[in-house]
Design an enzyme around this catalytic site. Sequence first.
Site, mmCIF file in Angstrom:
data_model
loop_
_atom_site.group_PDB
_atom_site.id
_atom_site.type_symbol
_atom_site.label_atom_id
_atom_site.label_comp_id
_atom_site.label_asym_id
_atom_site.label_seq_id
_atom_site.Cartn_x
_atom_site.Cartn_y
_atom_site.Cartn_z
ATOM 1 N N GLU A 280 71.836 -3.370 58.021
ATOM 2 C CA GLU A 280 72.126 -3.805 56.655
ATOM 3 C C GLU A 280 72.250 -5.332 56.578
ATOM 4 O O GLU A 280 72.034 -5.921 55.526
ATOM 5 C CB GLU A 280 73.424 -3.147 56.170
ATOM 6 C CG GLU A 280 73.278 -2.513 54.815
ATOM 7 C CD GLU A 280 74.464 -1.672 54.384
ATOM 8 O OE1 GLU A 280 74.243 -0.685 53.681
ATOM 9 O OE2 GLU A 280 75.627 -1.991 54.727
ATOM 10 N N HIS A 301 65.751 12.696 78.436
ATOM 11 C CA HIS A 301 64.988 13.946 78.411
ATOM 12 C C HIS A 301 64.303 14.137 77.062
ATOM 13 O O HIS A 301 63.891 15.240 76.726
ATOM 14 C CB HIS A 301 65.916 15.120 78.736
ATOM 15 C CG HIS A 301 66.498 15.007 80.116
ATOM 16 N ND1 HIS A 301 65.979 15.668 81.201
ATOM 17 C CD2 HIS A 301 67.523 14.248 80.586
ATOM 18 C CE1 HIS A 301 66.668 15.347 82.290
ATOM 19 N NE2 HIS A 301 67.618 14.480 81.942
ATOM 20 N N LYS A 415 69.691 3.751 44.625
ATOM 21 C CA LYS A 415 70.788 4.110 43.709
ATOM 22 C C LYS A 415 70.282 4.092 42.268
ATOM 23 O O LYS A 415 70.608 4.967 41.482
ATOM 24 C CB LYS A 415 71.934 3.109 43.852
ATOM 25 C CG LYS A 415 72.758 3.277 45.103
ATOM 26 C CD LYS A 415 73.977 2.388 45.037
ATOM 27 C CE LYS A 415 74.666 2.288 46.374
ATOM 28 N NZ LYS A 415 75.641 1.216 46.435
#
Length: 445
Positions: A280, A301, A415
């Site tokens: 951010e 793995h 948003k």
Amino acid sequence: MLKIKTTYIDDALKQAEEKELLETIKKAHKTLLDRNGPGREFTGWLDLPTMMNAKLPNLNQTAQHLKEKHDVLVVVGIGGSYLGAKAAIEALKPYFKADYDMEIIFAGHHMSSEYLLDLKAYLKEKSFAINVISKSGTTIEPAIAFRMLKQLLEEKVGKEEAKKRIVATTDANNGALRKLADKEGYETYVIADDIGGRYSVLSPVGLLPMAVAGIDIEAVLEGAQIAQEELNRSTTDNPVYRYVLTRHAMLNAGKTVELLGHYEPKLHFLTEWWKQLFGESEGKNHKGLFVSSVGFTTDLHSLGQYIQDGKRLLFETIINIKEPKKDTYIAKSSENLDGLNYLEATSIDTINKKAMQGTLLAHMDGEAPSLVLELDRLDAKHFGYLIYFFELSCAISGYVLGVNPFDQPGVEAYKKNMFALLEKPGFESETKHLKERLKDVKKTR
Ligand code: PA5
């Protein structure tokens, strides 16, 4: 408390632009400390370790009161209002919850309806309290979770008793949560104006849930104070400078991804917190390293194959905990059916460390170089130190990159669309526009 090891970084890469970069880093640090750079109004976190001392008695008192009376604390928050406390609790408390002071459950960090319903069902039989955390006081995920949990609490114990069980951590004056808290008369803690969400873990945002979980918050602050003192010196061997230097040398050499890795699963949420901090702060104007994380040996793995052999786009920063909190040994088996007797009397941590050394060498050979951050041990003091180390590194690194490390304009795009699609008052023209766009998308598919 923390050492930086660059042994596993190719020398040529290590020296590339080192001198010039170091000067830029020193200048960026000075700009930050002089409060002269972009986002200067959000640099209050630099002094949090020393400033928070005065708040410790209050925080410990609130925590004590909650612990004595209830079984569970639900911490409601998202992003910077969630990840720091979660990282601390996971890193510092035992794996299995037997000796937790109080059970801590997080909510409001996503919008899973199933999670909220299951949580409500779980809390029905428990004595619980809520710490709702939101700097803006308007973030939708925690606001929804808090409304549901507040209603549940009020139904369970009545409105008056519920008020005594809710603590709000928010802005001093602004936002819906501040208004609500003042109206209801909740106990509150303030997130200062000059501290942004992802730099707030050493404020009441992170410290109150940590104290309730039984973490020694004085020790967390002590470690952070040592970091504040040591890491703000402008010396060439400052580990913050070495870290920022390596990140930018890697970026200049064409690497685009930084993986933060560890060999201790308790650090999983520290890497989540770190991803938010760097992602951010730096991902702006089409710049910055993409940050991701790995937990070894588990991910050897899975992603290990790509790291060793895939597109050569990444480097790793590995956190090595020098002394584990506990260690145990492989016992002899008379039949040796699993063929492990060659490890008799070898400790698990020794095997883990050999896996680490082997991996560091293999990844270096595979052109995925690694920087190692060596922490003496994983306790509250070292945790506080590490938090300040990463925050300072991130802010300086952002300035070197030429971005404002304290805003997050890109977060607003989703948003705006979400509110328009939910037909929130004030978004009428966007709603119309998005509905047309969605119709077009459907037609062309
Ligand atoms: O770093 C930030 O500012 C953000 O990630 C916020 O922490 C997050 O969006 C939550 O915001 P708030 O505390 O206002 O609810």
